[in-house]
Design an enzyme around this catalytic site. Structure first.
Site, PDB file in Angstrom:
ATOM      1  N   ASP A  35     -17.652   6.149  -1.213  1.00 25.27           N
ATOM      2  CA  ASP A  35     -16.352   6.118  -0.527  1.00 25.27           C
ATOM      3  C   ASP A  35     -16.190   7.490   0.125  1.00 25.27           C
ATOM      4  OD1 ASP A  35     -13.732   5.510   0.287  1.00 25.27           O
ATOM      5  OD2 ASP A  35     -12.854   6.000  -1.659  1.00 25.27           O
TER       6      ASP A  35
ATOM      7  N   ARG B 212       0.871  -1.184   0.000  1.00 26.24           N
ATOM      8  CA  ARG B 212       0.000   0.000   0.000  1.00 26.24           C
ATOM      9  C   ARG B 212       0.902   1.226   0.000  1.00 26.24           C
ATOM     10  NH1 ARG B 212      -5.240   1.296   3.652  1.00 26.24           N
ATOM     11  NH2 ARG B 212      -6.010  -0.104   2.040  1.00 26.24           N
TER      12      ARG B 212
ATOM     13  N   GLN C 142      -9.828  -4.342  -3.230  1.00 19.27           N
ATOM     14  CA  GLN C 142     -11.154  -3.980  -2.727  1.00 19.27           C
ATOM     15  C   GLN C 142     -12.230  -4.332  -3.747  1.00 19.27           C
ATOM     16  OE1 GLN C 142     -11.892  -2.347   0.444  1.00 19.27           O
ATOM     17  NE2 GLN C 142     -13.860  -3.191  -0.174  1.00 19.27           N
TER      18      GLN C 142
ATOM     19  N   HIS D 160      -7.396   0.538  -6.281  1.00 20.10           N
ATOM     20  CA  HIS D 160      -7.517  -0.344  -5.113  1.00 20.10           C
ATOM     21  C   HIS D 160      -8.112  -1.686  -5.583  1.00 20.10           C
ATOM     22  CE1 HIS D 160      -7.605  -1.640  -1.098  1.00 20.10           C
ATOM     23  NE2 HIS D 160      -8.486  -0.822  -0.554  1.00 20.10           N
TER      24      HIS D 160
ATOM     25  N   CYS E 273     -16.264   0.664   0.947  1.00 17.88           N
ATOM     26  CA  CYS E 273     -14.996  -0.017   1.239  1.00 17.88           C
ATOM     27  C   CYS E 273     -14.575   0.157   2.697  1.00 17.88           C
ATOM     28  CB  CYS E 273     -13.909   0.482   0.289  1.00 17.88           C
ATOM     29  SG  CYS E 273     -13.538   2.236   0.453  1.00 17.88           S
TER      30      CYS E 273
ATOM     31  N   ARG F 196     -12.752  -9.273   1.845  1.00 21.28           N
ATOM     32  CA  ARG F 196     -11.356  -8.916   1.569  1.00 21.28           C
ATOM     33  C   ARG F 196     -10.464 -10.137   1.814  1.00 21.28           C
ATOM     34  NH1 ARG F 196      -9.698  -3.648   1.797  1.00 21.28           N
ATOM     35  NH2 ARG F 196      -7.765  -4.534   0.990  1.00 21.28           N
TER      36      ARG F 196
HETATM   37  N1   CP Z   1     -11.038  -0.597   2.643  1.00 21.44           N
HETATM   38  C1   CP Z   1      -9.747  -0.581   3.095  1.00 21.44           C
HETATM   39  O1   CP Z   1      -8.810  -0.764   2.311  1.00 21.44           O
HETATM   40  O2   CP Z   1      -9.631  -0.393   4.420  1.00 21.44           O
HETATM   41  P1   CP Z   1      -8.276  -0.115   5.219  1.00 21.44           P
HETATM   42  O3   CP Z   1      -7.800   1.266   4.827  1.00 21.44           O
HETATM   43  O4   CP Z   1      -8.663  -0.194   6.662  1.00 21.44           O
HETATM   44  O5   CP Z   1      -7.265  -1.144   4.843  1.00 21.44           O
HETATM   45  N1  NVA Z   2     -10.270   6.447  -1.261  1.00 25.64           N
HETATM   46  C1  NVA Z   2      -9.883   5.966   0.053  1.00 25.64           C
HETATM   47  C2  NVA Z   2     -10.008   4.479   0.136  1.00 25.64           C
HETATM   48  C3  NVA Z   2      -9.707   3.910   1.498  1.00 25.64           C
HETATM   49  C4  NVA Z   2      -9.787   2.418   1.543  1.00 25.64           C
HETATM   50  C5  NVA Z   2      -8.462   6.416   0.357  1.00 25.64           C
HETATM   51  O1  NVA Z   2      -7.597   6.288  -0.514  1.00 25.64           O
HETATM   52  O2  NVA Z   2      -8.233   6.875   1.473  1.00 25.64           O
END
Ligand code: CP
Ligand code: NVA
Length: 321
Positions: free
Chosen positions: A230, A104, A134, A131, A270, A298
């Site tokens: 989101d 990430r 997800q 992502h 998400c 997930r």
């Molecule tokens: N939806 C998601 O990726 O959650 P986190 O940021 O908690 O990993």
């Molecule tokens: N769009 C959000 C998704 C979190 C899972 C972010 O990038 O923070």
């Protein structure tokens, strides 16, 4: 058997048939969490975080352990990567010790570079642009509630809010790969990059899906099978909350918007969610919400993805049967 090194950096890194294989495998992991253990040994899987996480961290750590492997979870603050060691050097080190690298981070170019130097599969666990893990979980959730993976093509999914963010981009590409009708609705200034829309349209033309980008939330919601939203402010944009949230109120997912979709439409988010902002409490905690199954998926989807990637590399179709 000839193996092939594959990565999952964006949703269209797999074909329609390959995405289907992964989702079918995800359904099997839903039924039996120990369906396959490809990392038995155990082999390590690096799980790296440059941004915060609850779901991605817990699902990858748990998932790798359930696959028989050892999750090597490293935060930015605890790695030399966080101090500026080149991505290429990090990749060349981790690839000699692990069986897969999950990351990430910020720019998509970073996961691309990690993949360029890796000899093991690299998985995007969220970048500023995409992502994909997800979206696999979200598609698995629709399959769970709507009669399996074969039920996905032809379904209509609608996303509301920041259409220039990672989730919107991934719905466009991942939904198109699945052969779905993908609609995204948001304000001017927060619409998707035309290059991603063009990619999604090209894929949808091959899979029987379609793409709609609109500023009209009613047009997007009409008769949809699943409604998504989101946060209006993604990780790294927190300081802009007051300014950024202003144009999004029209796109809030509330009871009125849900009423435009099919009567049995699902609601997914998400997470993390901001109740009273992008979604009302009545929707996210209401009867059409499947967000907790979505979060659980997930785990199953990522175990399926890792198993599939390892199967590709080993040239072992047995992992997929
Ligand atoms: N939806 C998601 O990726 O959650 P986190 O940021 O908690 O990993
Ligand atoms: N769009 C959000 C998704 C979190 C899972 C972010 O990038 O923070």
């Amino acid at each position: 058997m000839t193996g092939q090194l594959r990565h999952m950096l964006r949703d269209d890194d797999v074909t329609h048939e390959e995405q289907k294989q992964i989702l079918e495998l995800g359904m099997k992991f839903r039924e039996n969490r120990y369906y396959h253990r490809p990392f038995e040994g155990p082999q390590a899987v690096a799980v790296l975080f440059d941004k915060p996480s609850t779901r991605t961290r817990s699902s990858f750590a748990t998932g790798v352990a359930e696959l028989g492997g050892y999750p090597l979870v490293i935060d930015k603050s605890g790695s030399q990567l966080g101090r500026g060691e080149p991505v290429a050097d990090t990749s060349r080190v981790l690839t000699r010790m692990t069986s897969a690298i999950v990351w990430r981070t910020f720019g998509q170019d970073r996961v691309e570079q990690m993949a360029r130097y890796a000899t093991v599969p690299v998985v995007n666990a969220l970048t500023d642009e995409f992502h994909p893990c997800q979206i696999l979980a979200d598609l698995l959730t629709i399959a769970q509630f709507r009669g399996g993976v074969d039920a996905l093509p032809g379904k209509t999914i609608a996303y509301f809010g920041d259409c220039a963010n990672n989730m919107a981009n991934s719905y466009l590409l991942g939904g198109a790969v699945a052969g779905m009708h993908v609609r995204v609705a948001g304000p001017y200034g927060y619409l998707p990059d035309p290059r991603i829309v063009a990619d999604a349209e090209r894929i949808a033309a091959q899979t029987g899906g379609s793409i709609l980008v609109t500023t009209d939330p009613r047009e997007a919601a009409k008769d949809a099978d699943c409604i998504f939203t989101d946060t209006w402010v993604s990780m790294g944009e927190e300081a802009e909350y007051a300014v950024r949230s202003k144009p999004f109120w029209e796109y809030q997912v509330n009871d009125e918007l849900m009423a435009l979709a099919k009567p049995d439409a699902l609601f997914q988010h998400c997470l993390p969610a901001y109740r009273g902002k992008e979604v009302t409490e009545s929707v996210i905690d209401g009867p059409q919400s499947v967000v907790w199954d979505e979060a659980e998926n997930r785990l199953h989807a990522q175990k399926a993805l890792l198993t599939w990637l390892i199967g590709q590399q080993r040239g072992d179709d047995g992992l997929l049967s």
